[in-house]
Design a protein around this motif. Structure first.
Motif, PDB file in Angstrom:
ATOM      1  N   PRO A   1       0.671  -1.169  -0.020  1.00  0.00           N
ATOM      2  CA  PRO A   1       0.121  -0.092  -0.103  1.00  0.00           C
ATOM      3  C   PRO A   1       0.955   1.247  -0.157  1.00  0.00           C
ATOM      4  O   PRO A   1       1.772   1.358   0.800  1.00  0.00           O
ATOM      5  CB  PRO A   1      -0.986  -0.083   1.256  1.00  0.00           C
ATOM      6  N   LEU A   2       0.788   2.225  -1.048  1.00  0.00           N
ATOM      7  CA  LEU A   2       1.581   3.426  -1.003  1.00  0.00           C
ATOM      8  C   LEU A   2       0.757   4.548  -0.609  1.00  0.00           C
ATOM      9  O   LEU A   2       1.370   5.669  -0.606  1.00  0.00           O
ATOM     10  CB  LEU A   2       2.016   3.227  -2.418  1.00  0.00           C
ATOM     11  N   GLY A   3      -0.425   4.481  -0.497  1.00  0.00           N
ATOM     12  CA  GLY A   3      -1.300   5.601  -0.125  1.00  0.00           C
ATOM     13  C   GLY A   3      -1.968   6.511  -1.197  1.00  0.00           C
ATOM     14  O   GLY A   3      -2.723   7.664  -0.919  1.00  0.00           O
ATOM     15  N   TYR A   4      -1.818   5.915  -2.398  1.00  0.00           N
ATOM     16  CA  TYR A   4      -2.635   6.340  -3.464  1.00  0.00           C
ATOM     17  C   TYR A   4      -2.872   5.278  -4.632  1.00  0.00           C
ATOM     18  O   TYR A   4      -2.463   4.111  -4.383  1.00  0.00           O
ATOM     19  CB  TYR A   4      -1.799   7.596  -4.032  1.00  0.00           C
ATOM     20  N   ASN A   5      -3.703   5.548  -5.390  1.00  0.00           N
ATOM     21  CA  ASN A   5      -4.362   4.629  -6.430  1.00  0.00           C
ATOM     22  C   ASN A   5      -3.332   4.812  -7.580  1.00  0.00           C
ATOM     23  O   ASN A   5      -2.882   5.882  -7.982  1.00  0.00           O
ATOM     24  CB  ASN A   5      -5.635   4.880  -6.822  1.00  0.00           C
ATOM     25  N   SER A   6      -3.164   3.587  -8.152  1.00  0.00           N
ATOM     26  CA  SER A   6      -2.562   3.296  -9.292  1.00  0.00           C
ATOM     27  C   SER A   6      -3.102   2.689 -10.505  1.00  0.00           C
ATOM     28  O   SER A   6      -2.404   2.619 -11.509  1.00  0.00           O
ATOM     29  CB  SER A   6      -0.900   2.914  -9.156  1.00  0.00           C
ATOM     30  N   ASN A   7      -3.944   1.813 -10.098  1.00  0.00           N
ATOM     31  CA  ASN A   7      -4.741   1.158 -11.110  1.00  0.00           C
ATOM     32  C   ASN A   7      -5.246   1.865 -12.375  1.00  0.00           C
ATOM     33  O   ASN A   7      -5.778   2.849 -12.082  1.00  0.00           O
ATOM     34  CB  ASN A   7      -5.783   0.381 -10.270  1.00  0.00           C
ATOM     35  N   ASN A   8      -5.111   1.339 -13.260  1.00  0.00           N
ATOM     36  CA  ASN A   8      -5.730   1.960 -14.411  1.00  0.00           C
ATOM     37  C   ASN A   8      -5.346   3.156 -14.914  1.00  0.00           C
ATOM     38  O   ASN A   8      -6.249   4.123 -15.336  1.00  0.00           O
ATOM     39  CB  ASN A   8      -7.283   1.393 -14.564  1.00  0.00           C
TER      40      ASN A   8
END
Length: 775
Positions: A450-457
């Motif tokens: 978990p990095l604390g932000y979204n990265s999918n799509n």
């Protein structure tokens, strides 16, 4: 002598025993192929930057944290220290993914390097066109790489052609250089004069020192001088005028030698560095595979000793001495090694593209035809032939003819030496399988952290050389695509970072990453504002970690850094998010929203449906509106790329594990065949006295499974020791689960069982009469 060189009987033996021949040549060829490829790669890596005739006098002036320095540092050092003959400030790989380059009606993206006019005095890169002393003599001169010359100008002569780089630089091609290889300097399509970099970034102008992380200060010391001894005095001097030293961000000057830099472990923002540990791991694995192949040869040849004994006994009766028989067997081993080496060279040449992709390098196999390499291969062939043939030669040449006639010699060769070798091979195989499982598990653990932000799509589109009107048109058209869900604008992304702002507060040095983005980008990333102070004026949101580092409460209204006249208003608190991947040390963050008229560096596109189809459409729209090649990346893929070195090592370990398993498997099949042949009389006797086929089958298979069990017991502490040591390098790591040990051992048990079962089943079901007839 002629009799020694007569290999007719050996060739007949190989022809009659095709499985033996195939396994030996296959094992040696595959292992030698890897050894050749690794050897060429290792020599290339170890010789990085050694091709320059003045490499011993070339240094880089940096600090303990990074190699780069302020733009003006090179010239200041030259003016102060008489040991310095000349300097060459370099900004390597400017723009990262490439800058727009136009010539006549053709547009390309190009990697740009900025260098002083002394560049070709320092570095011996071969000029294919132009004069070394004049190539960068004028401010508007450019030198291009041979590959870029072909892409931009085809077969036309590029000399004197005009190039437009970005929107501000016009240059004349005054030289063509061979593509940069085997250097810590990254490959560059265009080398421009150093002074021109200010057109892109004023902080890199020759008289500036504000940007301390982009310029490499190359220095050439005079012959006979000891320039590195100046480091301590230089540290005190720089504390008087150079901000990283004044603020205590760095503590000491480091003077790195060019010839030692690549493997020094020094950190650089722009230069390439090597991993000596990785090279040593490669070499070790290659040697292990070679040992496997040699062991297989020894195993099979010793197992065949009984079948060749009659030939050797006959030769003894015809007058050959034991020494002559020993020499013959050694020559046979060397001949087999030579045949395997020829096959290995052909396989290595075929494997070069795969290896280049795997290691992210350019392996030059043409070195194999040079005299040093030919002599090395000849020497290696003789050594391997000697190691492979020594033990079998001693065993096969030792018996007296009467022992062979009586059949006592064959009884003496029942896997006396093979048991140890089988156990050794299985220990290494189990360890490599476990290493593969452990590394894959750990890397997947880090990639999905978990990095604390979204990265999918999500797709990031770089806006290099794109003006505001084009950006607006691009955003509007992208939002209309069916595969696009949302489009946001930003100056930097958490994965790659943004502007750095280094300050001090109460004497404590803080390096902030400053992010500015619009609301759409904020929503796409899924960032979260924990507290909004609803300022009516300009201010920055601070991350939780930033407030902790500044020792400020969550409701602090402002902060005044040391030496600043005005305080910074704190707009609120933003939830912590990770920069880079999970292995990066946490950094304080300052965040704000973009102003309406403010430019962006990146478009962040959230897609829906087929990600790759959407990326293709995004590229099409970008190229239609800007006329430039689209430079974009998929966030999840880019995150995975940050673990490229680890993934590359895993792939290598997996490849070698497969080869080790295959060689071990083939060796086990052959060994079980010959072992069971030697025990055929015993099997027949047991059947005569009432043993069932099942009992005999279990006994034969169990013999080999015991060896695997012993290997597993030996391998477990080895796996635990090295697995624990490897995992200790990662702060975010998995536990060394017992499942890893069990899976590796079980896999080895299964393939070993499969290898010996068929031969054991045939032996157990053989008619005893046939066994006695063949004794």
């Amino acid at each position: 002598m002629n009799n020694l060189l007569n290999f007719k009987t050996f060739i007949k033996f190989l022809n009659r025993n095709k499985a033996y021949t195939a396994i030996d040549i296959f094992g040696l060829s595959i292992s030698l192929m890897f050894v050749l490829l690794i050897a060429v790669y290792t020599v290339q890596e170890m010789s990085t930057d050694r091709q320059h005739s003045k490499a011993a006098r070339i240094y880089m002036v940096g600090n303990e944290n990074w190699v780069e320095a302020g733009a003006a540092i090179s010239y200041k050092v030259k003016d102060r220290y008489p040991e310095v003959e000349k300097v060459c400030p370099v900004v390597a790989n400017y723009g990262g993914e490439g800058s727009k380059v136009v010539s006549e009606d053709k547009k390309l993206k190009a990697g740009v390097m900025f260098a002083d006019s002394t560049f070709f005095d320092f570095f011996d890169f071969r000029l294919l066109k132009g004069d070394r002393k004049q190539a960068l003599a004028a401010r508007n001169y450019a030198v291009i790489s041979s590959s870029f010359a072909r892409k931009m100008f085809g077969n036309d002569d590029p000399m004197g052609k005009q190039l437009f780089v970005g929107d501000t630089i016009s240059a004349i091609v005054n030289g063509v250089v061979e593509d940069i290889r085997h250097s810590s300097l990254p490959e560059a399509d265009i080398i421009l004069r150093w002074e021109q970099v200010a057109c892109f970034n004023p902080s890199l102008a020759p008289d500036r020192m504000g940007n301390a992380g982009a310029t490499v200060a190359f220095v050439m010391a005079r012959e006979g001088s000891n320039f590195p001894s100046r480091a301590a005095e230089m540290t005190e001097w720089m504390k008087t005028f150079y901000w990283p030293f004044e603020m205590g961000v760095v503590k000491e000057v480091r003077i790195e030698s060019l010839k030692d830099f690549y493997f020094s472990g020094a950190v650089s923002n722009s230069l390439k560095t090597g991993d000596k540990k990785f090279v040593l791991v490669l070499m070790s694995i290659g040697i292990l595979i070679l040992i496997f192949a040699v062991i297989n040869y020894i195993n099979l040849t010793v197992a065949q000793a009984g079948f060749r004994a009659k030939e050797m006994a006959t030769r003894r009766l015809l007058g050959s001495s034991r020494g002559e028989l020993f020499a013959r067997l050694m020559l046979e081993a060397t001949l087999l090694t030579f045949l395997s080496l020829v096959v290995a060279i052909l396989l290595a040449l075929a494997a070069v593209p795969f290896v280049n992709d795997l290691l992210q390098t350019q392996i030059d196999m043409s070195v194999l035809v040079t005299l040093p390499w030919l002599l090395s291969m000849l020497g290696g062939m003789l050594v391997i032939g000697a190691l492979s043939g020594l033990l079998p030669s001693i065993i096969i040449s030792a018996p007296k003819p009467i022992d062979v006639v009586r059949g006592t010699f064959r009884a003496k060769t029942k896997m006396v030496f093979s048991k140890f070798f089988i156990i050794f091979q299985n220990v290494i195989t189990i360890a490599m399988i476990a290493a593969s499982i452990l590394m894959i598990w750990q890397i997947q653990h880090m990639i999905h952290a978990p990095l604390g932000y979204n990265s999918n799509n999500q797709i990031a589109v770089m806006l290099n050389s794109v003006d505001n009107s084009q950006c607006t048109a691009l955003v509007n058209e992208l939002r209309g695509l069916p595969g696009v869900k949302a489009v946001g604008k930003t100056q930097g992304l958490p994965l790659r970072g943004s502007n750095n702002q280094t300050v001090s507060l109460d004497g404590k040095v803080l390096s902030f990453q400053q992010f500015a983005m619009d609301k759409e980008c904020y929503d796409i990333l899924g960032l979260e504002i924990l507290q909004d102070n609803h300022l009516s004026s300009f201010g920055w949101f601070m991350s939780e970690y930033a407030l902790k580092e500044m020792n400020l409460p969550q409701n602090a209204p402002s902060v005044t850094f040391d030496g600043w006249k005005e305080p910074i208003s704190i707009a609120g608190v933003i939830k912590d998010f990770h920069l880079g991947n999970i292995t990066r040390v946490e950094s304080p963050v300052m965040f704000r929203f973009l102003k309406d008229d403010e430019g962006a560096w990146i478009l962040l596109v959230e897609t829906q449906g087929d990600l790759f189809a959407a990326n293709k459409e995004i590229k099409r729209v970008f190229e239609k509106i800007t006329g430039l090649e689209c430079d974009s990346y998929i966030l999840d893929q880019e995150l995975q790329k940050t673990f490229d070195s680890q993934i590359r090592l895993v792939k290598i370990v997996i490849v070698f594990s497969i080869i080790a398993i295959l060689i071990s498997l083939l060796g086990l099949v052959a060994m079980s065949t010959y072992f069971i042949q030697q025990r055929s009389k015993e099997v027949a006797v047991r059947k005569v006295f009432g043993s069932t086929n099942k009992e005999i089958l279990i006994k034969l298979v169990r013999t080999f499974m015991v060896y695997v069990g012993i290997a597993f017991v030996i391998a477990v502490p080895i796996i635990y020791h090295y697995g624990t040591d490897w995992l200790s390098d990662y702060s975010y790591r998995i536990a060394l689960s017992p499942l890893i040990f069990i899976a590796a051992g079980l896999f080895c048990f299964v393939i070993s069982f499969a290898a010996v079962f068929v031969q054991s089943w045939r032996a157990a079901n053989m008619d005893p009469v046939d066994s006695f007839r063949n004794v």
